[in-house]
Design a protein around this motif. Structure first.
Motif, PDB file in Angstrom:
ATOM      1  N   ALA A 151      47.103 101.980  32.880  1.00 57.90           N
ATOM      2  CA  ALA A 151      48.612 102.584  32.903  1.00 57.90           C
ATOM      3  C   ALA A 151      49.048 102.408  31.407  1.00 57.90           C
ATOM      4  O   ALA A 151      49.898 103.202  30.857  1.00 57.90           O
ATOM      5  CB  ALA A 151      49.423 101.545  33.623  1.00 57.90           C
ATOM      6  N   LEU A 152      48.653 101.327  30.464  1.00 61.01           N
ATOM      7  CA  LEU A 152      49.030 101.284  29.405  1.00 61.01           C
ATOM      8  C   LEU A 152      48.351 102.538  28.441  1.00 61.01           C
ATOM      9  O   LEU A 152      48.990 103.140  27.670  1.00 61.01           O
ATOM     10  CB  LEU A 152      48.326 100.070  28.675  1.00 61.01           C
ATOM     11  N   ARG A 153      47.193 103.000  28.641  1.00 61.46           N
ATOM     12  CA  ARG A 153      46.700 103.998  27.837  1.00 61.46           C
ATOM     13  C   ARG A 153      47.507 105.439  28.313  1.00 61.46           C
ATOM     14  O   ARG A 153      47.479 106.339  27.416  1.00 61.46           O
ATOM     15  CB  ARG A 153      45.155 104.314  28.500  1.00 61.46           C
ATOM     16  N   ILE A 154      47.979 105.647  29.657  1.00 59.43           N
ATOM     17  CA  ILE A 154      48.765 106.616  29.709  1.00 59.43           C
ATOM     18  C   ILE A 154      50.107 106.427  28.957  1.00 59.43           C
ATOM     19  O   ILE A 154      50.524 107.618  28.384  1.00 59.43           O
ATOM     20  CB  ILE A 154      49.123 106.868  31.137  1.00 59.43           C
ATOM     21  N   ALA A 155      50.781 105.342  28.892  1.00 54.37           N
ATOM     22  CA  ALA A 155      51.926 105.332  28.011  1.00 54.37           C
ATOM     23  C   ALA A 155      51.603 105.473  26.600  1.00 54.37           C
ATOM     24  O   ALA A 155      52.424 106.124  25.979  1.00 54.37           O
ATOM     25  CB  ALA A 155      52.650 103.792  28.302  1.00 54.37           C
ATOM     26  N   GLU A 156      50.548 104.884  26.037  1.00 56.85           N
ATOM     27  CA  GLU A 156      50.057 105.167  24.843  1.00 56.85           C
ATOM     28  C   GLU A 156      49.954 106.649  24.248  1.00 56.85           C
ATOM     29  O   GLU A 156      50.461 107.101  23.201  1.00 56.85           O
ATOM     30  CB  GLU A 156      48.864 104.430  24.350  1.00 56.85           C
ATOM     31  N   ALA A 157      49.304 107.294  25.370  1.00 55.35           N
ATOM     32  CA  ALA A 157      48.894 108.845  24.996  1.00 55.35           C
ATOM     33  C   ALA A 157      50.373 109.420  25.072  1.00 55.35           C
ATOM     34  O   ALA A 157      50.569 110.621  24.274  1.00 55.35           O
ATOM     35  CB  ALA A 157      48.444 109.216  26.332  1.00 55.35           C
ATOM     36  N   ALA A 158      51.183 109.038  25.598  1.00 60.02           N
ATOM     37  CA  ALA A 158      52.788 109.587  25.895  1.00 60.02           C
ATOM     38  C   ALA A 158      53.617 109.344  24.466  1.00 60.02           C
ATOM     39  O   ALA A 158      54.630 109.796  24.107  1.00 60.02           O
ATOM     40  CB  ALA A 158      53.554 109.219  26.925  1.00 60.02           C
ATOM     41  N   GLY A 159      52.830 108.340  23.619  1.00 64.58           N
ATOM     42  CA  GLY A 159      53.466 107.928  22.315  1.00 64.58           C
ATOM     43  C   GLY A 159      54.280 106.802  22.504  1.00 64.58           C
ATOM     44  O   GLY A 159      55.132 106.266  21.269  1.00 64.58           O
ATOM     45  N   PHE A 160      54.029 105.907  23.397  1.00 61.72           N
ATOM     46  CA  PHE A 160      54.649 104.562  23.577  1.00 61.72           C
ATOM     47  C   PHE A 160      53.734 103.676  23.248  1.00 61.72           C
ATOM     48  O   PHE A 160      52.686 103.312  24.306  1.00 61.72           O
ATOM     49  CB  PHE A 160      55.454 104.420  24.876  1.00 61.72           C
ATOM     50  N   GLY A 161      53.655 102.627  22.407  1.00 62.36           N
ATOM     51  CA  GLY A 161      52.843 101.660  22.183  1.00 62.36           C
ATOM     52  C   GLY A 161      53.460 100.299  22.303  1.00 62.36           C
ATOM     53  O   GLY A 161      54.672 100.029  21.985  1.00 62.36           O
ATOM     54  N   LEU A 162      52.757  99.279  22.678  1.00 60.17           N
ATOM     55  CA  LEU A 162      53.259  97.831  22.739  1.00 60.17           C
ATOM     56  C   LEU A 162      53.602  97.263  21.341  1.00 60.17           C
ATOM     57  O   LEU A 162      52.967  97.739  20.483  1.00 60.17           O
ATOM     58  CB  LEU A 162      52.341  96.859  23.334  1.00 60.17           C
ATOM     59  N   PRO A 163      54.479  96.371  21.315  1.00 61.07           N
ATOM     60  CA  PRO A 163      54.909  95.878  19.902  1.00 61.07           C
ATOM     61  C   PRO A 163      53.786  94.789  19.442  1.00 61.07           C
ATOM     62  O   PRO A 163      53.078  94.391  20.424  1.00 61.07           O
ATOM     63  CB  PRO A 163      56.121  94.900  20.259  1.00 61.07           C
ATOM     64  N   ALA A 164      53.624  94.604  18.093  1.00 59.32           N
ATOM     65  CA  ALA A 164      52.561  93.818  17.894  1.00 59.32           C
ATOM     66  C   ALA A 164      52.476  92.214  18.477  1.00 59.32           C
ATOM     67  O   ALA A 164      51.412  91.686  18.622  1.00 59.32           O
ATOM     68  CB  ALA A 164      52.645  93.666  16.104  1.00 59.32           C
ATOM     69  N   ASP A 165      53.603  91.895  18.940  1.00 59.61           N
ATOM     70  CA  ASP A 165      53.571  90.550  19.421  1.00 59.61           C
ATOM     71  C   ASP A 165      53.412  90.321  20.831  1.00 59.61           C
ATOM     72  O   ASP A 165      53.537  89.409  21.551  1.00 59.61           O
ATOM     73  CB  ASP A 165      54.905  89.814  18.968  1.00 59.61           C
ATOM     74  N   ASP A 166      53.143  91.551  21.735  1.00 53.00           N
ATOM     75  CA  ASP A 166      52.961  91.762  22.822  1.00 53.00           C
ATOM     76  C   ASP A 166      51.408  91.738  23.001  1.00 53.00           C
ATOM     77  O   ASP A 166      50.734  92.629  22.911  1.00 53.00           O
ATOM     78  CB  ASP A 166      53.637  93.037  23.469  1.00 53.00           C
ATOM     79  N   ASP A 167      50.742  90.980  24.020  1.00 46.85           N
ATOM     80  CA  ASP A 167      49.426  90.732  24.074  1.00 46.85           C
ATOM     81  C   ASP A 167      48.934  91.632  25.249  1.00 46.85           C
ATOM     82  O   ASP A 167      47.812  91.727  25.867  1.00 46.85           O
ATOM     83  CB  ASP A 167      49.022  89.350  24.353  1.00 46.85           C
ATOM     84  N   GLY A 168      49.844  92.172  26.063  1.00 39.34           N
ATOM     85  CA  GLY A 168      49.114  93.123  27.154  1.00 39.34           C
ATOM     86  C   GLY A 168      49.054  92.623  28.460  1.00 39.34           C
ATOM     87  O   GLY A 168      48.640  93.340  29.210  1.00 39.34           O
ATOM     88  N   ARG A 169      49.502  91.402  28.473  1.00 34.98           N
ATOM     89  CA  ARG A 169      49.121  90.804  29.997  1.00 34.98           C
ATOM     90  C   ARG A 169      50.322  90.836  30.828  1.00 34.98           C
ATOM     91  O   ARG A 169      51.421  91.408  30.476  1.00 34.98           O
ATOM     92  CB  ARG A 169      49.062  89.215  29.850  1.00 34.98           C
ATOM     93  N   LEU A 170      49.900  90.912  32.283  1.00 38.10           N
ATOM     94  CA  LEU A 170      51.029  90.823  33.182  1.00 38.10           C
ATOM     95  C   LEU A 170      52.116  89.660  32.881  1.00 38.10           C
ATOM     96  O   LEU A 170      51.867  88.575  32.502  1.00 38.10           O
ATOM     97  CB  LEU A 170      50.598  90.604  34.522  1.00 38.10           C
ATOM     98  N   VAL A 171      53.331  90.368  33.007  1.00 38.95           N
ATOM     99  CA  VAL A 171      54.360  89.265  32.827  1.00 38.95           C
ATOM    100  C   VAL A 171      55.501  89.561  33.847  1.00 38.95           C
ATOM    101  O   VAL A 171      55.959  91.001  34.115  1.00 38.95           O
ATOM    102  CB  VAL A 171      55.087  89.302  31.434  1.00 38.95           C
ATOM    103  N   VAL A 172      56.408  88.804  34.500  1.00 36.54           N
ATOM    104  CA  VAL A 172      57.241  88.862  35.315  1.00 36.54           C
ATOM    105  C   VAL A 172      58.689  87.942  34.798  1.00 36.54           C
ATOM    106  O   VAL A 172      58.227  86.754  34.285  1.00 36.54           O
ATOM    107  CB  VAL A 172      57.094  88.775  36.753  1.00 36.54           C
ATOM    108  N   ARG A 173      59.713  88.346  35.260  1.00 35.52           N
ATOM    109  CA  ARG A 173      60.862  87.325  35.125  1.00 35.52           C
ATOM    110  C   ARG A 173      60.786  86.777  36.225  1.00 35.52           C
ATOM    111  O   ARG A 173      60.716  86.949  37.411  1.00 35.52           O
ATOM    112  CB  ARG A 173      61.866  88.175  35.029  1.00 35.52           C
ATOM    113  N   HIS A 174      60.817  85.279  36.397  1.00 33.87           N
ATOM    114  CA  HIS A 174      60.611  84.296  37.358  1.00 33.87           C
ATOM    115  C   HIS A 174      61.528  83.183  37.027  1.00 33.87           C
ATOM    116  O   HIS A 174      61.126  82.113  36.992  1.00 33.87           O
ATOM    117  CB  HIS A 174      59.278  83.858  37.604  1.00 33.87           C
ATOM    118  N   ASP A 175      62.762  83.304  36.948  1.00 36.66           N
ATOM    119  CA  ASP A 175      63.826  82.593  36.603  1.00 36.66           C
ATOM    120  C   ASP A 175      64.452  81.955  37.947  1.00 36.66           C
ATOM    121  O   ASP A 175      65.205  81.003  37.824  1.00 36.66           O
ATOM    122  CB  ASP A 175      65.019  83.021  35.601  1.00 36.66           C
TER     123      ASP A 175
END
Length: 367
Positions: A151-175
């Protein structure tokens, strides 16, 4: 998030199940980093997962007639409904996220008819004018990527990359908070016996025996499940000794509450199902009971601390079967409760000591 960010208004689509939406998390965050507004388009099953993902400004629920089990007619009324959704969200472009066996083209047709100027996706079939950005699976999109990476590769091909401080792991809000009876426990294991289809399920009698074994060890167990799995969770919880601490939460937690329960567990024992990806997203240690009907390379929990159990070379391998095609369901039935306890020990760095009397009991005797 607010609309004062610069960039396009982007629709990110993932139309199938809870776990399928969860694994798009890194791609969603990449889009959010470059968009002024992110609308997540999900089917009814996946929408609760989207509500947990950081980076989404609005979740829209839309049942695609080629995805949902209850067929909808593809007619003018459906097209008008879809156009109205796109107009309301003021979409500039769309990123269509799919698994290796799915096509983005049906949705791309509707996006084009709704006036979306730029559409990105991964397609084996030639897309003609339907995709502006196309990745070719097996060519410029490797086939052996985990689903979050795909999924990330598809987003990157579209021109959207993760910020440098984002390690690309799964994350959710769990408050959200775990139920009080869970929060009161100093230590517990989560056992999640359900799965979306029988071919991915560890036998219920094995789950019952595992709960009994944890009871013999004095380790509290929290049994989790969806509202439709209440009978299963009750049966599994009933396998515990009388003096054991076992909480049956079948049908009693929201997705956010379940995330809190999973986050607090010493270990989560779960099959290839949505809560496995939720456990990965909260950083849990996971014993994954994984049937090879789909490839573990793509669908195993995308997390650091995972023990994968199940015969990955079994005859059902890569069949995508919903019902096990091999008598006796050997790929998972061959995994014993003792195997799970050993995996638990490896995850926590110490062996769990079983009472000899407990080890002598078979799963049938414990059920």
């Amino acid at each position: 998030m607010t609309d004062d960010r610069r960039g396009p208004r982007v629709l990110v689509a993932r139309l199938d199940s809870f776990g399928d939406v969860l694994v798009t998390g890194p791609a969603v965050r990449a889009v959010a980093a470059g968009a002024s507004h992110v609308t997540m388009l999900c089917g009814p099953q996946g929408a609760p997962a989207a509500e947990l993902l950081p980076g989404i400004d609005r979740v829209r629920v839309w049942a695609a007639p080629w995805v949902t089990e209850t067929a909808r007619p593809l007619d003018d009324a459906l097209l008008d409904e879809f156009r109205a959704l796109v107009d309301e969200e003021r979409i500039d472009e769309a990123v269509v996220l799919t698994s290796f066996h799915q096509s983005p083209l049906p949705l791309a047709v509707l996006l084009r008819l709704a006036g979306v100027a730029r559409v990105s996706g991964a397609s084996v079939d030639h897309p003609g004018s339907l995709l502006d950005v196309r990745l070719r699976p097996g060519e410029d999109l490797p086939e052996d990527l985990p689903e979050p990476g795909r999924a990330l590769r598809i987003a990157e091909a579209a021109g959207f990359g993760l910020p440098a401080d984002d390690d690309g792991r799964l994350v959710v809000r769990h408050d959200a908070a775990a139920p009080p009876e869970v929060a009161a426990l100093d230590r517990y294991v989560v056992v999640h016996p359900g799965a979306s289809v029988p071919a991915r399920s560890w036998p219920p009698e094995h789950h019952r025996a595992l709960v009994a074994a944890y009871g013999d060890l004095g380790i509290p167990v929290v049994v989790t499940g969806s509202p439709g799995e209440r009978a299963l969770t009750a049966s599994v919880a009933a396998g515990a000794p009388e003096d054991a601490t076992v909480l049956d939460l079948g049908g009693r937690t929201s997705p956010a509450e379940l995330a809190a329960v999973l986050a607090g567990a010493e270990v989560v024992v779960v099959g290839n199902t949505g809560p496995a990806h939720l456990a990965a997203a909260v950083g849990a240690r996971i014993v994954s009971l994984f049937s090879p009907v789909v490839p573990a390379m793509k669908w195993a929990p995308y997390a650091e601390h995972v023990e994968l159990l199940g015969d990955q070379g079994a005859a059902c391998r890569l069949s995508r079967a919903r019902e096990c095609p091999v008598p006796g369901h050997p790929c998972l039935s061959s995994v014993t409760p003792e195997d799970v306890l050993a995996a638990h020990g490896r995850l926590v760095g110490r062996a769990l000591r079983m009472k000899p009397s407990s080890l002598r009991r078979t799963p049938e005797a414990r059920a």
